[in-house]
Scaffold this active site. Structure first.
Site, PDB file in Angstrom:
ATOM      1  N   ARG A   1       0.868  -1.182   0.000  1.00 38.41           N
ATOM      2  CA  ARG A   1       0.000   0.000   0.000  1.00 38.41           C
ATOM      3  C   ARG A   1       0.896   1.221   0.000  1.00 38.41           C
ATOM      4  O   ARG A   1       1.706   1.403   0.917  1.00 38.41           O
ATOM      5  CB  ARG A   1      -0.907   0.012   1.236  1.00 38.41           C
ATOM      6  CG  ARG A   1      -1.569   1.368   1.457  1.00 38.41           C
ATOM      7  CD  ARG A   1      -2.629   1.344   2.531  1.00 38.41           C
ATOM      8  NE  ARG A   1      -3.793   0.583   2.100  1.00 38.41           N
ATOM      9  CZ  ARG A   1      -4.983   0.643   2.705  1.00 38.41           C
ATOM     10  NH1 ARG A   1      -5.172   1.416   3.753  1.00 38.41           N
ATOM     11  NH2 ARG A   1      -5.982  -0.081   2.259  1.00 38.41           N
TER      12      ARG A   1
ATOM     13  N   HIS B   1      -7.741   0.643  -6.009  1.00 35.03           N
ATOM     14  CA  HIS B   1      -7.882  -0.205  -4.814  1.00 35.03           C
ATOM     15  C   HIS B   1      -8.515  -1.523  -5.272  1.00 35.03           C
ATOM     16  O   HIS B   1      -9.659  -1.841  -4.951  1.00 35.03           O
ATOM     17  CB  HIS B   1      -8.752   0.507  -3.776  1.00 35.03           C
ATOM     18  CG  HIS B   1      -8.594  -0.030  -2.380  1.00 35.03           C
ATOM     19  ND1 HIS B   1      -7.782  -1.111  -2.066  1.00 35.03           N
ATOM     20  CD2 HIS B   1      -9.151   0.366  -1.199  1.00 35.03           C
ATOM     21  CE1 HIS B   1      -7.849  -1.346  -0.778  1.00 35.03           C
ATOM     22  NE2 HIS B   1      -8.666  -0.469  -0.221  1.00 35.03           N
TER      23      HIS B   1
ATOM     24  N   GLN C   1     -10.092  -4.208  -2.820  1.00 37.99           N
ATOM     25  CA  GLN C   1     -11.391  -3.740  -2.317  1.00 37.99           C
ATOM     26  C   GLN C   1     -12.475  -3.987  -3.359  1.00 37.99           C
ATOM     27  O   GLN C   1     -13.563  -4.470  -3.038  1.00 37.99           O
ATOM     28  CB  GLN C   1     -11.294  -2.244  -2.002  1.00 37.99           C
ATOM     29  CG  GLN C   1     -12.568  -1.643  -1.457  1.00 37.99           C
ATOM     30  CD  GLN C   1     -12.916  -2.179  -0.083  1.00 37.99           C
ATOM     31  OE1 GLN C   1     -12.123  -2.083   0.841  1.00 37.99           O
ATOM     32  NE2 GLN C   1     -14.101  -2.747   0.076  1.00 37.99           N
TER      33      GLN C   1
ATOM     34  N   ASP D   1     -17.679   6.434  -0.171  1.00 38.00           N
ATOM     35  CA  ASP D   1     -16.342   6.387   0.446  1.00 38.00           C
ATOM     36  C   ASP D   1     -16.073   7.761   1.059  1.00 38.00           C
ATOM     37  O   ASP D   1     -16.783   8.735   0.757  1.00 38.00           O
ATOM     38  CB  ASP D   1     -15.298   6.036  -0.634  1.00 38.00           C
ATOM     39  CG  ASP D   1     -13.906   5.825  -0.051  1.00 38.00           C
ATOM     40  OD1 ASP D   1     -13.782   5.616   1.167  1.00 38.00           O
ATOM     41  OD2 ASP D   1     -12.925   5.868  -0.831  1.00 38.00           O
TER      42      ASP D   1
ATOM     43  N   CYS E   1     -16.473   1.112   1.820  1.00 35.03           N
ATOM     44  CA  CYS E   1     -15.237   0.328   1.979  1.00 35.03           C
ATOM     45  C   CYS E   1     -14.619   0.510   3.360  1.00 35.03           C
ATOM     46  O   CYS E   1     -13.784  -0.302   3.767  1.00 35.03           O
ATOM     47  CB  CYS E   1     -14.251   0.684   0.881  1.00 35.03           C
ATOM     48  SG  CYS E   1     -13.855   2.443   0.843  1.00 35.03           S
TER      49      CYS E   1
ATOM     50  N   ARG F   1     -13.122  -8.981   2.769  1.00 34.58           N
ATOM     51  CA  ARG F   1     -11.748  -8.714   2.326  1.00 34.58           C
ATOM     52  C   ARG F   1     -10.867  -9.939   2.614  1.00 34.58           C
ATOM     53  O   ARG F   1     -10.027 -10.322   1.804  1.00 34.58           O
ATOM     54  CB  ARG F   1     -11.172  -7.492   3.066  1.00 34.58           C
ATOM     55  CG  ARG F   1     -11.813  -6.157   2.726  1.00 34.58           C
ATOM     56  CD  ARG F   1     -11.455  -5.672   1.348  1.00 34.58           C
ATOM     57  NE  ARG F   1     -10.033  -5.528   1.150  1.00 34.58           N
ATOM     58  CZ  ARG F   1      -9.311  -4.441   1.496  1.00 34.58           C
ATOM     59  NH1 ARG F   1      -9.907  -3.401   2.043  1.00 34.58           N
ATOM     60  NH2 ARG F   1      -8.021  -4.393   1.266  1.00 34.58           N
TER      61      ARG F   1
END
Ligand code: CP
Length: 306
Positions: free
Chosen positions: A100, A127, A130, A222, A261, A289
Site C-alpha cells: 500500500r 484499490h 477492495q 467512500d 469500503c 476482504r
C-alpha cells in the site's frame, strides 16, 4: 515462470475474476488451508490501514504462511534505496509482496523488478482488492447480480475507479454520481467505458444523486477526503448532496443495500442510520476482504488450487 501480479482489477481476465470469486466463497466456508505452507508474504504499508493490514495478515496465517508486516517508512526504500532494488531484494526473501503506497507508478516499478507476485493494497489511483471484495459482497446479497446497478456516490477516487472496472468485468451496471470537478481522470473514464462496452455492461455518470439512485440495488460511498489529501472545505460542500442517507436509500430499489469500503466518517458521506440500519452490508463487506484476498493470493501463487 513469470510472477503474476495484481496491480489493477484488469490484471485478471474476466474468467480469472470468476475463479477468484468462486474460491473466495469456498474459503469463507472453510477458512484453513496450506496453500502458503512454508511461505512468507511481505506486507508493506506506506499509509495507515486497519482492514487491509489485518485481513492480509490473518489470511496469510490461515493459509499456512507467515505474514511479515513492514512499514514503508522504516524500510530503506523511503531513504535512498530504489524501488527497483527493494523489489530485487525482497524477492530473495519472500514469496509475495503486498504493498500500500501513494503512486501507482511505484507499485508498477516494484512489480516490474520483483520475481514474486506483487499485490496492490491501495494506491492513489486504484484499490483493486477492495473492488473484488465489493463485487463478491454484492453477489452474495444478489445472486442474480448481472444487470443490476450499483451507484457510487461522492468523490471520483481510487475506490470508485476500481469498483467501476470490477463491475464492468462481472456484468454489473455502475453509475458514478459525482459532482462536477470530482470526476475520475479522463483517461480512466475512457478505459472504464471501453471495458464496459466490451462486456456489454452499463457505465454512466449522473450528477443528480436522486436521479442516479433510481433502480439501484446498492448505494456505495467512500470518504470525501482520501488518505494523504489535505482537508478541503470546498470539496466537502460540493459532496454534501451526495451523502448516503435514508432519504437516498429509500429512492433506490426496496431491496437495495448500502456499501462502504470503510473507514467511514459518519455524518459526512454516510449517516449512522444507514451504517447501522438493516440494509447496511458494510461489515460483511469488511469481513469479505479476508476471504477474497485469500482466494487472490492462492490464485496468484498456486493457480486456482485451494
Ligand atoms: N477499506 C480499506 O482499505 O480499509 P483500510 O484502509 O483500513 O485498510
Amino acid at each position: 515462470m513469470e510472477a503474476r501480479h495484481f496491480l489493477k482489477v484488469t490484471d485478471l481476465a474476466k474468467a480469472e475474476v470468476e475463479t477468484v470469486l468462486i474460491a473466495a466463497a469456498s474459503w469463507k466456508k472453510q477458512p484453513l488451508g496450506s496453500v502458503l505452507q512454508g511461505k512468507t508474504v511481505a506486507l508493506v504499508f506506506g499509509k495507515p490501514s486497519t482492514r487491509t493490514r489485518v485481513s492480509f495478515s490473518v489470511g496469510v496465517y490461515q493459509l499456512g504462511g507467515m505474514p511479515l508486516a513492514l512499514s514503508e517508512q522504516e524500510l530503506q526504500m523511503r531513504r535512498s534505496e530504489s524501488i527497483e532494488d527493494t523489489a530485487r531484494v525482497l524477492s530473495r526473501y519472500v514469496d509475495a509482496i503486498v504493498i500500500r503506497t501513494f503512486a501507482q507508478r511505484d507499485v508498477e516499478d516494484l512489480a516490474a523488478h520483483a520475481t514474486v507476485p506483487v499485490i496492490n493494497a491501495l494506491t492513489d489511483d486504484d484499490h483493486p482488492c477492495q473492488a473484488l471484495t465489493d463485487v463478491f459482497t454484492f453477489r452474495e446479497r444478489f445472486p442474480d447480480a448481472s444487470g443490476r446497478k450499483i451507484v457510487y456516490l461522492g468523490d471520483g477516487n481510487n475506490v470508485a475507479a476500481s469498483l467501476a472496472e470490477a463491475c464492468a468485468l462481472t456484468g454489473i451496471d455502475i453509475c458514478l454520481s459525482v459532482p462536477e470537478g470530482y470526476d475520475l481522470p479522463p483517461g480512466k473514464m475512457t478505459e472504464i467505458q471501453t471495458l464496459a462496452n466490451a462486456n456489454g455492461t452499463g457505465f454512466q455518470v449522473e450528477r443528480d444523486p436522486t436521479a442516479a439512485v433510481a433502480g439501484a440495488s446498492a448505494l456505495y460511498t467512500d470518504v470525501w477526503i482520501s488518505m494523504g489529501q489535505e482537508s478541503d472545505s470546498a470539496k466537502v460542500e460540493a459532496l454534501r448532496p451526495y451523502q448516503l442517507n435514508d432519504d437516498l436509500l429509500r429512492r433506490a430499489r426496496p431491496e437495495a443495500i448500502a456499501l462502504h469500503c470503510l473507514p467511514a466518517h459518519r455524518g459526512d458521506e454516510i449517516t449512522d442510520e444507514v451504517m447501522d440500519g438493516p440494509r447496511s452490508a458494510v461489515f460483511d463487506q469488511a469481513e469479505n476482504r479476508l476471504h477474497v484476498q485469500k482466494a487472490l493470493m492462492s490464485f496468484l501463487l498456486e493457480g486456482d488450487r485451494r
